[in-house]
Design a protein around this motif. Structure first.
Motif, PDB file in Angstrom:
ATOM      1  N   GLY A  11       0.832  -1.202   0.000  1.00 37.38           N
ATOM      2  CA  GLY A  11       0.000   0.000   0.000  1.00 37.38           C
ATOM      3  C   GLY A  11       0.869   1.255   0.000  1.00 37.38           C
ATOM      4  N   THR A  12       0.219   2.402  -0.122  1.00 37.30           N
ATOM      5  CA  THR A  12       0.970   3.659  -0.299  1.00 37.30           C
ATOM      6  C   THR A  12       0.953   4.555   0.943  1.00 37.30           C
ATOM      7  OG1 THR A  12      -0.952   4.869  -1.102  1.00 37.30           O
ATOM      8  CG2 THR A  12       0.362   3.697  -2.759  1.00 37.30           C
ATOM      9  N   GLN A  44      -2.626   8.912   4.351  1.00 36.70           N
ATOM     10  CA  GLN A  44      -2.057   8.807   5.703  1.00 36.70           C
ATOM     11  C   GLN A  44      -0.916   9.799   5.813  1.00 36.70           C
ATOM     12  OE1 GLN A  44       0.395   5.390   6.902  1.00 36.70           O
ATOM     13  NE2 GLN A  44       0.442   4.622   4.803  1.00 36.70           N
ATOM     14  N   LYS A 110       1.863   2.056  13.054  1.00 32.00           N
ATOM     15  CA  LYS A 110       2.375   2.536  14.353  1.00 32.00           C
ATOM     16  C   LYS A 110       1.377   3.471  15.027  1.00 32.00           C
ATOM     17  CE  LYS A 110       6.517   0.895  15.092  1.00 32.00           C
ATOM     18  NZ  LYS A 110       7.315   0.859  13.866  1.00 32.00           N
ATOM     19  N   LEU A 115      -4.530  -1.954   9.363  1.00 33.55           N
ATOM     20  CA  LEU A 115      -4.265  -1.987   7.915  1.00 33.55           C
ATOM     21  C   LEU A 115      -4.729  -3.316   7.324  1.00 33.55           C
ATOM     22  CD1 LEU A 115      -0.706  -0.357   7.911  1.00 33.55           C
ATOM     23  CD2 LEU A 115      -2.917   0.736   7.502  1.00 33.55           C
ATOM     24  N   HIS A 207       7.868   5.949  12.030  1.00 39.02           N
ATOM     25  CA  HIS A 207       6.868   5.627  11.006  1.00 39.02           C
ATOM     26  C   HIS A 207       7.577   4.935   9.837  1.00 39.02           C
ATOM     27  CE1 HIS A 207       3.369   6.110   8.449  1.00 39.02           C
ATOM     28  NE2 HIS A 207       4.053   6.832   7.589  1.00 39.02           N
ATOM     29  N   GLY A 208       7.142   3.727   9.519  1.00 39.10           N
ATOM     30  CA  GLY A 208       7.713   3.025   8.361  1.00 39.10           C
ATOM     31  C   GLY A 208       8.996   2.265   8.635  1.00 39.10           C
ATOM     32  N   THR A 209       9.333   2.048   9.909  1.00 36.93           N
ATOM     33  CA  THR A 209      10.581   1.324  10.219  1.00 36.93           C
ATOM     34  C   THR A 209      10.539  -0.106   9.672  1.00 36.93           C
ATOM     35  OG1 THR A 209       9.645   0.831  12.379  1.00 36.93           O
ATOM     36  CG2 THR A 209      11.287   2.578  12.299  1.00 36.93           C
ATOM     37  N   CYS A 211       8.725  -1.332   7.167  1.00 40.73           N
ATOM     38  CA  CYS A 211       8.762  -1.335   5.694  1.00 40.73           C
ATOM     39  C   CYS A 211      10.199  -1.159   5.227  1.00 40.73           C
ATOM     40  CB  CYS A 211       7.922  -0.189   5.125  1.00 40.73           C
ATOM     41  SG  CYS A 211       6.250  -0.125   5.767  1.00 40.73           S
TER      42      CYS A 211
HETATM   43  C1  LIG Z   1       0.914   1.403   3.337  1.00 42.24           C
HETATM   44  C2  LIG Z   1       1.517   1.148   4.666  1.00 42.24           C
HETATM   45  N1  LIG Z   1       2.182  -0.015   4.869  1.00 42.24           N
HETATM   46  C3  LIG Z   1       2.735  -0.265   6.074  1.00 42.24           C
HETATM   47  C4  LIG Z   1       2.646   0.638   7.097  1.00 42.24           C
HETATM   48  C5  LIG Z   1       3.232   0.313   8.456  1.00 42.24           C
HETATM   49  O1  LIG Z   1       4.222   1.183   8.824  1.00 42.24           O
HETATM   50  P1  LIG Z   1       4.691   1.333  10.352  1.00 42.24           P
HETATM   51  O2  LIG Z   1       3.945   0.376  11.196  1.00 42.24           O
HETATM   52  O3  LIG Z   1       6.166   1.016  10.368  1.00 42.24           O
HETATM   53  O4  LIG Z   1       4.411   2.762  10.679  1.00 42.24           O
HETATM   54  C6  LIG Z   1       1.958   1.847   6.862  1.00 42.24           C
HETATM   55  N2  LIG Z   1       1.822   2.797   7.816  1.00 42.24           N
HETATM   56  N3  LIG Z   1       1.399   2.065   5.622  1.00 42.24           N
END
Ligand SMILES: Cc1ncc(COP(=O)(O)O)c(N)n1
Ligand SMILES: Nc1ncnc2c1ncn2[C@@H]1O[C@H](COP(=O)(O)OP(=O)(O)O)[C@@H](O)[C@H]1O
Length: 268
Positions: A11-12, A44, A110, A115, A207-209, A211
């Motif tokens: 996802g984006t 987001q 996070k 999701l 955020h995004g660790t 990924c």
């Molecule tokens: C499209 C998408 N995929 C994955 C995550 C998780 O990211 P995280 O839990 O590290 O903030 C996210 N926020 N959005």
């Protein structure tokens, strides 16, 4: 020079910290040609998720076919695959490609926003996890996959073993980001347990660790590195991405995807 290619199916995040955008930035930083199949478009940012729209199944499959029939990936990762139908739509194609496949079992952001819905979690166990070269759950995701409470490092080891021996993945990394005492991850691969240690950075910008970590591992596998080497490089990459924080956004900001390039420069 050999060109290595990596594909993310996910996802984006329009703010660029997580999801497909984080994966592509990470592939680029690791000098691997990045490609993407989008499963869901999200509104987001660093404060949370505002809206989600899932792509139609035939469009997901068509994107994947566009890539696979033209530029074969040297490795593939999946991130946010929100519904059982999407998982089933991917299975045949993932089975048919004979390259490393990293499954990041994204369940909750996070920010706490879901999701994936409850009944998708069972499907994930049965469809994508058994196909994976490496599964990379955080502690709550691992708990969910094997239905066990995880508190200690010994619990993380047990979970990694069960994901391999019971669910059928080739290897598993249980990420320690949800702990508050340290950032040790646990890898179980080739029937061997390895601990990956790193200094914990005291920051809210995470955020995004997950990924970013799994994308770095995917990039290294695309270059032909072993599971152990790829996970170790992925861990160094995410540790620098977290420690060279960018302080972006009003909430929980993204990591610094070029952090590892700053090593040794003033400011660390
Ligand atoms: C499209 C998408 N995929 C994955 C995550 C998780 O990211 P995280 O839990 O590290 O903030 C996210 N926020 N959005
Ligand atoms: N504060 C932190 N300091 C250093 N490393 C961290 C920190 N938080 C997470 N990590 C590391 O980032 C990687 C992603 O872990 P985690 O945040 O648990 O994933 P997810 O984004 O899926 O929840 C792991 O290697 C973890 O150990």
């Amino acid at each position: 020079m050999a060109i290595h290619t990596a594909l993310t199916i996910a996802g984006t995040d329009p703010t660029g910290g997580a999801g497909v955008q984080a994966d592509l930035k990470t592939f680029q930083e690791r000098e691997v040609f990045g490609m993407s199949v989008i499963t869901s478009v999200l509104a987001q940012n660093t404060t949370g998720v505002q809206m989600i729209n899932h792509m139609p199944l035939d469009l997901i499959q068509a994107q994947l076919d566009s890539v696979l029939t033209d530029i074969p990936p040297s490795a593939v990762k999946t991130g946010m695959i929100a519904t059982p139908e999407m998982m089933e739509a991917l299975v045949d194609r993932l089975q048919a490609i004979d390259v490393p496949y990293i499954c990041d079992p994204v369940m909750i952001a996070k920010s706490g926003d879901p999701l994936m819905d409850e009944h998708s979690r069972k499907s994930l166990r049965e469809t994508l996890v058994p196909l994976a070269t490496i599964v990379t759950p955080n502690i709550p995701e691992a708990s969910d996959l094997i239905e066990m409470k995880i508190e200690t490092v010994a619990d993380m080891e047990k979970a990694a073993k069960l994901i391999v021996n019971e669910l059928g993945a080739k290897a598993a990394v249980i990420k320690g980001g949800y702990r508050t005492d340290h950032s040790t991850d646990v890898l179980f691969s080739n029937q061997t347990m390895t601990h990956l240690h790193a200094d914990r950075t005291n920051t809210k910008h995470l955020h995004g660790t997950g990924c970013t970590f799994s994308a770095a591992i995917t990039a290294e596998l695309a270059k032909g590195k072993s599971i152990e080497e790829a996970v170790s490089i992925g861990k160094a990459f995410i540790t620098d991405a977290i420690s060279y924080t960018l302080n972006l956004g009003s909430g929980n900001g993204p990591t610094n995807h070029w952090g590892f390039r700053l090593k040794g420069l003033p400011g660390k």
